[in-house]
Design an enzyme around this catalytic site. Structure first.
Site, short mmCIF file in Angstrom:
data_model
loop_
_atom_site.label_atom_id
_atom_site.label_comp_id
_atom_site.label_asym_id
_atom_site.label_seq_id
_atom_site.Cartn_x
_atom_site.Cartn_y
_atom_site.Cartn_z
CG HIS A 1 -1.97 1.01 1.23
ND1 HIS A 1 -1.71 2.36 1.29
CD2 HIS A 1 -3.31 0.89 1.14
CE1 HIS A 1 -2.87 3.03 1.24
NE2 HIS A 1 -3.85 2.15 1.14
CD GLU B 1 -6.81 3.66 -2.62
OE1 GLU B 1 -6.60 2.62 -1.97
OE2 GLU B 1 -7.10 3.65 -3.82
NE ARG C 1 -7.43 -5.73 -0.97
CZ ARG C 1 -7.55 -4.51 -0.43
NH1 ARG C 1 -8.51 -3.69 -0.83
NH2 ARG C 1 -6.71 -4.11 0.50
NE ARG D 1 -3.33 8.15 -1.81
CZ ARG D 1 -3.25 6.89 -2.20
NH1 ARG D 1 -3.09 6.60 -3.49
NH2 ARG D 1 -3.34 5.89 -1.34
NE ARG E 1 -5.22 0.41 -1.90
CZ ARG E 1 -5.95 -0.16 -0.96
NH1 ARG E 1 -5.78 -1.44 -0.64
NH2 ARG E 1 -6.89 0.53 -0.33
CG HIS F 1 -2.65 -2.87 2.61
ND1 HIS F 1 -2.96 -2.55 3.91
CD2 HIS F 1 -3.80 -2.66 1.90
CE1 HIS F 1 -4.22 -2.16 3.99
NE2 HIS F 1 -4.76 -2.22 2.78
CG HIS F 2 -5.06 -7.60 0.20
ND1 HIS F 2 -6.18 -7.53 1.01
CD2 HIS F 2 -5.32 -8.54 -0.72
CE1 HIS F 2 -7.08 -8.40 0.58
NE2 HIS F 2 -6.58 -9.03 -0.48
#
Ligand code: ADP
Length: 448
Positions: A242, A255, A422, A258, A279, A382-383
């Site tokens: 991220h 996010e 993602r 932004r 991302r 992050h993921h």
């Protein structure tokens, strides 16, 4: 004698709780097992919201959207590596999942946008607060209302799979006792493995040394448990960093900032990329800066549009100043360059045309209303997009694409839906959509 349930849910994040509630409402006797001492998993940290197209809440706001566009943008964002069949199911079921939440008194009626999307479709609480805490507290209320059994500080160590079907699970509690539970179905909703450094580095050596935004329990244990009974995995090397993480605390800067109009500025005081790109791309551009960090820059109007900003101020992440010049000085940045950056960006907002970097979304306001704010950020793990394979009914599949009888999975433990990247807002959608479906199907499987 071992205790018996119809359905055992492993993990108490968003996927596990949605599954448990739905399974209970189908008439099943449900047990939730959570290895940590608190409920909520990594979901409780989710910030931005839940994506869905063609929802009632979009219509109320006059937002025109289509499932097809949502599908195409998620596919493009995922570098076209997504499992298309699962992605279709995801997009189709998303508006129903938003309604399911509303019916359970978890209303996500405000809407914003995330990177890689062209339309406001990220649903969030009416007060514009972070989605995770709101979601988990709402789901827990529903869990309590139904008196669903929950065991905390207890891990599922193994699924008992005999005679070609799930028979139950083995548990280990914090007193080192081994317990056996009988159940015809199990829903594995154990989340991803971003907090398991060895596992991350095994698949992506270059991510060694990166911080992670995830909670301690995100260790990927559920994947191994399912592999032990024959489950296949996919996309294990697809790990998302991220772009905007506060590095001293590993705290995620949403996010949504932004999405509310903030920009990214480097140490030289310049913008360097379209902040509303996906991302993967934004992260790569930050790492490419000489200092490998950047600042999220916003003004008072953007702060007012996002409750999380006050959280960041309270946590001491935010450098604020009455004027852009003062902000640049505090950041030890060339103020001429910074003033020119704001001026150019504000003209772009005015014209709704970003000639420099091609940003087309969330140019909501000029950045011109003091105080002015900046948060120093850099990417963090992050993921994990990879995980076990499932079919559209959330049945776990082996390497021959055959369903393992009684084994279901939902949420970040599942691989394939998000492909190579993602989209922000698609994780919360994923856990709720497939959590509900897993709960329904596991209950029906057990009770047939
Ligand atoms: P999702 O977003 O997919 O719902 P979360 O990360 O929010 O996933 O939640 C997963 C939960 O599962 C976490 O609370 C984690 O502690 C828990 N968990 C992981 N492995 C096990 C296990 N073996 N036994 C019990 N709970 C587990």
């Amino acid at each position: 004698a071992p205790q018996s349930y119809d359905v055992v849910v492993v993990g108490s994040g968003g996927a596990g709780l949605a599954a448990a509630i739905q399974a209970c409402d189908e008439g099943a006797k449900v047990l939730v097992v959570e290895k940590m001492s608190t409920i909520g998993g990594n979901t409780i940290k989710a910030s931005v919201g839940m994506n869905a197209a063609e929802t009632r809440f979009q219509k109320l706001k006059g937002i025109e959207d289509s499932k097809e566009l949502f599908y195409q943008e998620s596919l493009k964002g995922g570098q076209f590596k997504n499992n298309k069949v699962l992605l279709r199911e995801f997009v189709e079921r998303a508006p129903q999942a938003v309604e399911w939440l509303a019916e359970h008194d978890i209303e996500l009626s405000d809407i914003t946008i995330t990177g890689g999307m062209s339309i406001d479709r990220t649903h969030r609480p009416a007060d514009r607060s972070a989605v995770g805490g709101f979601l988990i507290s709402g789901l827990v209320k529903n869990l309590n209302k139904r008196n669903i059994d929950v065991m905390l500080d207890t891990s599922v160590t193994q699924i008992r799979y005999e005679q070609g079907a799930v028979q139950g699970v083995e548990l280990l509690n914090d007193e080192n006792e081994v317990l056996t539970i009988n159940a015809k179905s199990v829903i594995v909703a154990t989340g991803g493995f971003s907090a398991n450094r060895d596992m991350v580095v095994k698949y992506r050596p270059e991510l060694d040394g990166f911080v992670t935004t995830n909670h301690k329990g995100a260790t990927g244990g559920g994947i191994a448990i399912l592999q032990n009974i024959g489950a296949d995995t996919v996309d294990m090397g697809e790990i998302q960093i991220h772009p905007t993480v506060e590095q001293t605390t590993s705290y995620l800067i949403s996010e949504a900032i932004r999405g509310g109009g903030a920009i990214l500025v480097n140490q030289a005081g310049k913008r360097f990329f379209n902040e509303m790109e996906t991302r993967d791309k934004v992260s790569a551009q930050i790492i490419a800066q000489p200092e490998k960090y950047a600042y999220v820059v916003f003004d008072e109007q953007i702060r007012l549009n996002n409750k999380a900003a006050d959280e960041y101020i309270a946590r001491g992440f935010v450098i604020s100043a009455e004027s852009p010049r003062e902000l640049a000085n505090k950041l030890e940045m060339d103020f001429h360059a910074f003033l020119a950056t704001l001026e150019t960006y504000n003209v772009a907002v005015d014209k709704q045309h970003d000639a420099e970097f091609g940003r087309t979304t969330a140019m909501r306001h000029p950045i011109n209303q003091g105080p002015f704010y900046a948060i120093r950020i850099a990417p963090g793990v992050h993921h994990t997009m990879g995980g076990v394979t499932i079919n559209t009914e959330t049945c776990v599949l082996d390497s021959q694409q055959q369903a393992l009888n009684g084994a279901f999975a939902a949420g970040e433990v599942v691989g394939g839906i998000h492909g190579g990247n993602r989209i922000g807002g698609n994780a919360v959608a994923d856990i709720i959509i497939f959590g509900i479906l897993a709960g329904r199907n596991a209950a029906r499987f057990s009770m047939k």
